[in-house]
Design a protein around this motif. Structure first.
Motif, PDB file in Angstrom:
ATOM      1  N   VAL A   1      65.385  39.118  -1.460  1.00 10.20           N
ATOM      2  CA  VAL A   1      64.632  40.297  -1.903  1.00 10.20           C
ATOM      3  C   VAL A   1      63.825  39.940  -3.157  1.00 10.20           C
ATOM      4  CG1 VAL A   1      64.809  42.702  -2.611  1.00 10.20           C
ATOM      5  CG2 VAL A   1      66.411  41.788  -0.909  1.00 10.20           C
ATOM      6  N   ALA A   2      64.466  39.229  -4.070  1.00  8.39           N
ATOM      7  CA  ALA A   2      63.773  38.781  -5.280  1.00  8.39           C
ATOM      8  C   ALA A   2      62.684  37.766  -4.927  1.00  8.39           C
ATOM      9  CB  ALA A   2      64.763  38.175  -6.265  1.00  8.39           C
ATOM     10  N   ALA A   3      62.948  36.938  -3.924  1.00  6.00           N
ATOM     11  CA  ALA A   3      61.958  35.941  -3.517  1.00  6.00           C
ATOM     12  C   ALA A   3      60.722  36.621  -2.933  1.00  6.00           C
ATOM     13  CB  ALA A   3      62.565  34.974  -2.498  1.00  6.00           C
ATOM     14  N   ALA A   4      60.939  37.657  -2.140  1.00  2.00           N
ATOM     15  CA  ALA A   4      59.796  38.382  -1.569  1.00  2.00           C
ATOM     16  C   ALA A   4      58.959  38.998  -2.690  1.00  2.00           C
ATOM     17  CB  ALA A   4      60.287  39.470  -0.611  1.00  2.00           C
ATOM     18  N   ARG A   5      59.655  39.512  -3.689  1.00  2.98           N
ATOM     19  CA  ARG A   5      58.960  40.108  -4.834  1.00  2.98           C
ATOM     20  C   ARG A   5      58.157  39.046  -5.591  1.00  2.98           C
ATOM     21  NH1 ARG A   5      59.534  40.733 -10.122  1.00  2.98           N
ATOM     22  NH2 ARG A   5      59.164  42.752 -11.101  1.00  2.98           N
ATOM     23  N   ALA A   6      58.788  37.893  -5.841  1.00  2.00           N
ATOM     24  CA  ALA A   6      58.111  36.816  -6.580  1.00  2.00           C
ATOM     25  C   ALA A   6      56.942  36.267  -5.764  1.00  2.00           C
ATOM     26  CB  ALA A   6      59.103  35.707  -6.912  1.00  2.00           C
ATOM     27  N   ALA A   7      57.123  36.179  -4.453  1.00  2.00           N
ATOM     28  CA  ALA A   7      56.043  35.689  -3.598  1.00  2.00           C
ATOM     29  C   ALA A   7      54.848  36.629  -3.667  1.00  2.00           C
ATOM     30  CB  ALA A   7      56.528  35.560  -2.154  1.00  2.00           C
ATOM     31  N   TYR A   8      55.129  37.916  -3.737  1.00  2.00           N
ATOM     32  CA  TYR A   8      54.054  38.906  -3.855  1.00  2.00           C
ATOM     33  C   TYR A   8      53.303  38.694  -5.174  1.00  2.00           C
ATOM     34  CZ  TYR A   8      51.732  43.422  -3.332  1.00  2.00           C
ATOM     35  OH  TYR A   8      50.788  44.412  -3.191  1.00  2.00           O
ATOM     36  N   VAL A   9      54.040  38.489  -6.241  1.00  2.00           N
ATOM     37  CA  VAL A   9      53.403  38.202  -7.530  1.00  2.00           C
ATOM     38  C   VAL A   9      52.528  36.953  -7.423  1.00  2.00           C
ATOM     39  CG1 VAL A   9      53.835  37.488  -9.923  1.00  2.00           C
ATOM     40  CG2 VAL A   9      55.195  39.336  -8.903  1.00  2.00           C
ATOM     41  N   GLY A  10      53.024  35.936  -6.696  1.00  2.00           N
ATOM     42  CA  GLY A  10      52.306  34.670  -6.594  1.00  2.00           C
ATOM     43  C   GLY A  10      51.145  34.688  -5.617  1.00  2.00           C
ATOM     44  N   GLY A  11      50.959  35.765  -4.867  1.00  2.00           N
ATOM     45  CA  GLY A  11      49.772  35.857  -4.018  1.00  2.00           C
ATOM     46  C   GLY A  11      50.025  36.182  -2.555  1.00  2.00           C
ATOM     47  N   PHE A  12      51.280  36.294  -2.135  1.00  2.00           N
ATOM     48  CA  PHE A  12      51.539  36.704  -0.752  1.00  2.00           C
ATOM     49  C   PHE A  12      51.173  38.179  -0.579  1.00  2.00           C
ATOM     50  CE2 PHE A  12      53.956  33.444   1.748  1.00  2.00           C
ATOM     51  CZ  PHE A  12      53.644  32.396   0.905  1.00  2.00           C
ATOM     52  N   SER A  13      50.854  38.557   0.679  1.00  2.00           N
ATOM     53  CA  SER A  13      50.423  39.938   0.929  1.00  2.00           C
ATOM     54  C   SER A  13      51.504  40.807   1.523  1.00  2.00           C
ATOM     55  CB  SER A  13      49.280  39.990   1.940  1.00  2.00           C
ATOM     56  OG  SER A  13      48.473  38.889   1.865  1.00  2.00           O
ATOM     57  N   ALA A  14      52.518  40.189   2.122  1.00  2.00           N
ATOM     58  CA  ALA A  14      53.494  40.980   2.874  1.00  2.00           C
ATOM     59  C   ALA A  14      54.773  40.182   3.003  1.00  2.00           C
ATOM     60  CB  ALA A  14      52.945  41.317   4.250  1.00  2.00           C
ATOM     61  N   THR A  15      55.819  40.867   3.471  1.00  2.00           N
ATOM     62  CA  THR A  15      57.114  40.224   3.667  1.00  2.00           C
ATOM     63  C   THR A  15      57.734  40.720   4.959  1.00  2.00           C
ATOM     64  OG1 THR A  15      59.337  39.945   2.732  1.00  2.00           O
ATOM     65  CG2 THR A  15      58.274  42.043   2.309  1.00  2.00           C
ATOM     66  N   SER A  16      58.587  39.896   5.550  1.00  2.00           N
ATOM     67  CA  SER A  16      59.361  40.343   6.706  1.00  2.00           C
ATOM     68  C   SER A  16      60.618  41.087   6.284  1.00  2.00           C
ATOM     69  CB  SER A  16      59.767  39.124   7.542  1.00  2.00           C
ATOM     70  OG  SER A  16      60.601  38.266   6.776  1.00  2.00           O
ATOM     71  N   ASP A  17      60.955  41.048   5.004  1.00  2.00           N
ATOM     72  CA  ASP A  17      62.254  41.515   4.512  1.00  2.00           C
ATOM     73  C   ASP A  17      62.207  43.018   4.236  1.00  2.00           C
ATOM     74  OD1 ASP A  17      64.595  42.022   3.096  1.00  2.00           O
ATOM     75  OD2 ASP A  17      64.535  40.114   2.040  1.00  2.00           O
ATOM     76  N   LEU A  18      62.905  43.785   5.065  1.00  2.00           N
ATOM     77  CA  LEU A  18      62.860  45.239   4.923  1.00  2.00           C
ATOM     78  C   LEU A  18      63.409  45.693   3.580  1.00  2.00           C
ATOM     79  CD1 LEU A  18      63.910  46.203   8.546  1.00  2.00           C
ATOM     80  CD2 LEU A  18      61.675  46.612   7.481  1.00  2.00           C
ATOM     81  N   ALA A  19      64.428  45.009   3.064  1.00  2.00           N
ATOM     82  CA  ALA A  19      64.993  45.406   1.768  1.00  2.00           C
ATOM     83  C   ALA A  19      63.959  45.254   0.654  1.00  2.00           C
ATOM     84  CB  ALA A  19      66.238  44.583   1.451  1.00  2.00           C
ATOM     85  N   ALA A  20      63.077  44.277   0.787  1.00  2.00           N
ATOM     86  CA  ALA A  20      62.032  44.094  -0.233  1.00  2.00           C
ATOM     87  C   ALA A  20      60.996  45.204  -0.133  1.00  2.00           C
ATOM     88  CB  ALA A  20      61.372  42.721  -0.078  1.00  2.00           C
ATOM     89  N   GLY A  21      60.735  45.668   1.094  1.00  2.00           N
ATOM     90  CA  GLY A  21      59.848  46.813   1.250  1.00  2.00           C
ATOM     91  C   GLY A  21      60.477  48.066   0.665  1.00  2.00           C
ATOM     92  N   PHE A  22      61.749  48.222   0.934  1.00  2.00           N
ATOM     93  CA  PHE A  22      62.501  49.394   0.485  1.00  2.00           C
ATOM     94  C   PHE A  22      62.584  49.448  -1.033  1.00  2.00           C
ATOM     95  CE2 PHE A  22      66.705  51.421  -0.248  1.00  2.00           C
ATOM     96  CZ  PHE A  22      66.514  52.613   0.445  1.00  2.00           C
ATOM     97  N   ARG A  23      62.906  48.323  -1.637  1.00  2.00           N
ATOM     98  CA  ARG A  23      63.174  48.306  -3.071  1.00  2.00           C
ATOM     99  C   ARG A  23      61.904  48.231  -3.910  1.00  2.00           C
ATOM    100  NH1 ARG A  23      63.642  48.938  -7.525  1.00  2.00           N
ATOM    101  NH2 ARG A  23      65.034  48.070  -9.090  1.00  2.00           N
ATOM    102  N   TYR A  24      60.936  47.442  -3.419  1.00  2.00           N
ATOM    103  CA  TYR A  24      59.765  47.177  -4.258  1.00  2.00           C
ATOM    104  C   TYR A  24      58.450  47.647  -3.650  1.00  2.00           C
ATOM    105  CZ  TYR A  24      62.989  44.312  -6.947  1.00  2.00           C
ATOM    106  OH  TYR A  24      64.050  43.895  -7.699  1.00  2.00           O
TER     107      TYR A  24
END
Lengths: 446, 446
Positions: free
Chosen positions: B176-199
């Motif tokens: 979940v933290a990785a999805a968040r950090a990836a978003y900061v670094g330039g990714f547009s989306a994540t497969s991780d539902l918990a990352a969508g839910f939390r952040y």
């Protein structure tokens, strides 16, 4: 080792969203197509070990059991999935009552594994099994990577104790799981209080350089520490000059001083110098703990040095160069229709370009030679041959949705020692090489 | 991007035990010695970047603010510390009312950093600051490692979107933290539902090979998916024969098919073949998504291929070879006594053998040349020279215990793009090299 009854601060109320979105969209499409309830078997396995590694270590199984038990879609989660239009109404209704009712067999925690080993076999309807893929892999891939590194370090350390000190180098909750996996792999203690709290792993720790720097002199710091923590404490002796620090340490604590810790410099040289100095000062029982950027190779290189214990951080929690395993969760068999009694058809991806799987529900066995040393990882489908039946690997972990494989963490830790000792001696080599056991398929590749 | 009001399932009630035991034993000894309340300044910095990396990316700052705010010793935790005799009664009493009342300044999230950059400066009593060391480092070391890999991948991908798909390769909450950090670094989306839910990070996902294997034919699977998820869905075309799958996909979904996904094989060759075939079939608007073991080099090698989006897993969440940063949390200054107004004395470890620190409370600035390109990371103690004042780095994050630096995650994501664009062009090179900015100390090394 007791398991603390409380679950704060590292248990989360539900694991259901630790899930890739496609598990839910597949569920929706299968529900609509009428295929969601086909009996299915998914298998966790890895196509290869990390390059050069001789064996893998299964860790996280106990956490998988917890994760399956708390895989529930709470109303807030369903609201989220609804608002974000991740899935449709009928799928949300299905998720609202989700409970895993299937069965899980697998290699018990602490067991070793090889390419192709059927580490976990999950059986139930497609719908109920597919949802578990992400969280099962997260746990096993992370924890097994740490346990494998821990096991290699334990081999290198021999009888000397290893302490896990890597919390600051990895995600704060990953650190708790890492401490747990390190314990399975052979570590004796952790610096991470949350790991002590959650899993009852013994915790250790005394002081850092900051404590010395806080005080006006190093002697003030040592005096303060000994006054508070007793003479059996561990004094950190490399803030300024090591020889002066050792002298002050023994002067202040007396020869009953528990240990000194060295966290920088050429550990081999410094350990010898410190040992000589301690002995000259009469502190012959004072132990030497080293903690500077260790990995299994550095630990091995200190085998002849007068070191009594190792503290390991970064390289342990990052799997010593291999921070994850490559375990996958693949559909290997499924029924043609909804009838729970329908026969299972083996299935596998067939596309060119690697990533092949072996179809069918598997058994695995590890036969031994006349000295009791393992000879091969034998994998097959169908009935297990009679001569292999008593070397069969894998135990029942979940039966009809009920976890039946829970055990104290110490059981996994002990199992790992026996499993590793049952391997050929080359398992103890740290150098790169092939897996110490060949994988033999008794069934032709699909 | 909204921040979901609920915190399930990835917030924990307290972060106070994500702490190495020695923080608490140091506290105990300092309380007894009367030195615990000396005003102190700790600094987070790194002595070097991972080998060959040109810049680092600060990520996790927002999570640090959350962690500090929820750093509380609940009764169950105190009971644990008491029963395990981690610390004594007076220390437990002190912990029971612990609240961080100090101040934190630091590089804002998404900013780039270099060796020596004072990434975070924590000021307060020794007691209140020392306790935060472990959890602060866990968060920053993990999240910044992922963000740095994400940033390199974003450079390699150019305008093509990147999707984070690594949850299964790392700890379930690390993910979940990785999805968040990836978003900061330039990714547009994540497969991780918990990352969508939390952040509130956009989530994506459609289907895996298991979905195709569940059905009697690939056409059945595609028909089921399109019926449920619509023609704009992404069909996975490499379960059996790619060319046949692409033909079936367009036949079933029509030329409105959203995308096809390729997850194996020689992606460069296959992408060209699939593009040609899609165009011949009239599906000129159908996009191609690739997802097989990508890292920044593989992404760069596909720059000329007809690929529309990348899904990245393992290499992203494991920091592309560098799963952690080497950030440390060091005492750099402290008062001689308890008086909160007492002057701060710079302190630093002095032992030989590396691990040196620079004493004193630091400022940092990044001056630019006439084209606006950054020239150096300039670090000093004392007053910042007037000509550097408007290029000063670092913002106020916590003031007297109150978080003041909270911001939407999108702000960090945007800041990272500007920060990277302000660096010399060599920051965009993926090859190994020196940091793109030299670190210059205006103050002599202590």
């Amino acid at each position: 080792m007791d398991h603390w009854p409380t679950t704060l601060p590292v248990k989360v109320p539900s694991t259901a969203l630790f899930t890739d979105q496609y598990e839910l969209t597949m569920l929706q499409a299968a529900l609509r197509a009428g295929t969601a309830h086909r009996r299915s078997v998914f298998e966790v396995f890895t196509r290869r070990l990390p390059e050069g590694r001789r064996y893998g270590v299964v860790a996280g199984t106990g956490r998988v059991l917890d994760a399956v038990a708390s895989f529930r879609f709470e109303p807030e989660m369903l609201d989220f999935l609804d608002r974000q239009e991740v899935v449709d109404g009928p799928t949300l209704d299905w998720l609202a009552t989700y409970r895993f009712t299937g069965s899980v067999r697998g290699y018990p925690e602490g067991e070793v594994y090889f390419p192709g080993s059927p580490i976990l076999t999950v059986e139930g309807s497609f719908a109920e099994c597919v949802l578990l893929e992400t969280v099962v892999l997260s746990i096993l891939n992370h924890d097994s990577a740490v346990a494998a590194a821990a096991s290699r370090m334990a081999v290198a350390a021999g009888d000397r104790p290893l302490m896990e000190m890597g919390a600051r180098r990895t995600h704060e909750l990953g650190a708790v799981a890492a401490a747990r996996a390190a314990y399975v792999g052979g570590f004796s203690a952790t610096s991470d209080l949350a790991a002590g709290f959650r899993y009852g792993i013994p915790t250790v720790g005394t002081s850092a350089h900051a404590f010395t720097l806080l005080h006006d002199t190093e002697r003030d710091a040592f005096t303060a520490q000994v006054a508070s923590l007793g003479r059996s404490t561990t004094l950190l002796v490399d803030t300024y000059d090591v020889a002066e620090a050792v002298r002050a340490a023994v002067e202040i604590a007396g020869p009953e001083l528990g240990a000194v810790r060295i966290d920088s410099g050429d550990l081999l040289v410094v350990a010898h110098e410190v040992r000589r100095q301690l002995d000259e000062l009469g502190a012959t029982g004072t132990r030497i703990v080293v903690t500077s950027d260790l990995d299994e190779y550095a630990i091995a290189s200190l085998a002849a040095a007068p070191v009594d214990a190792y503290g390991v951080g970064t390289q342990l929690v990052t799997g010593s160069g291999h921070p994850t395993c490559s375990m996958v969760y693949k559909l290997v068999a499924r029924a043609d229709g909804d009838d729970p009694e329908a026969p299972l058809r083996p299935v596998a991806k067939k596309s060119l370009g690697g990533k092949l799987s072996v179809a069918g529900v598997k058994w695995a066995a590890r036969p031994v030679d006349e000295r009791g040393v393992a000879e091969a990882e034998v994998i097959g489908t169908g009935e297990i041959p009679e001569e292999l039946a008593d070397r069969r690997l894998g135990v029942e972990l979940v039966r009809n949705g009920e976890p039946v494989g829970a055990e104290p963490l110490s059981a996994a830790r002990e199992r790992h020692v026996s499993a590793r000792e049952g391997l050929p001696l080359s398992a103890r080599q740290l150098s790169r090489g092939e897996p110490v056991l060949p994988t033999r398929y008794l069934t032709p590749l699909a």
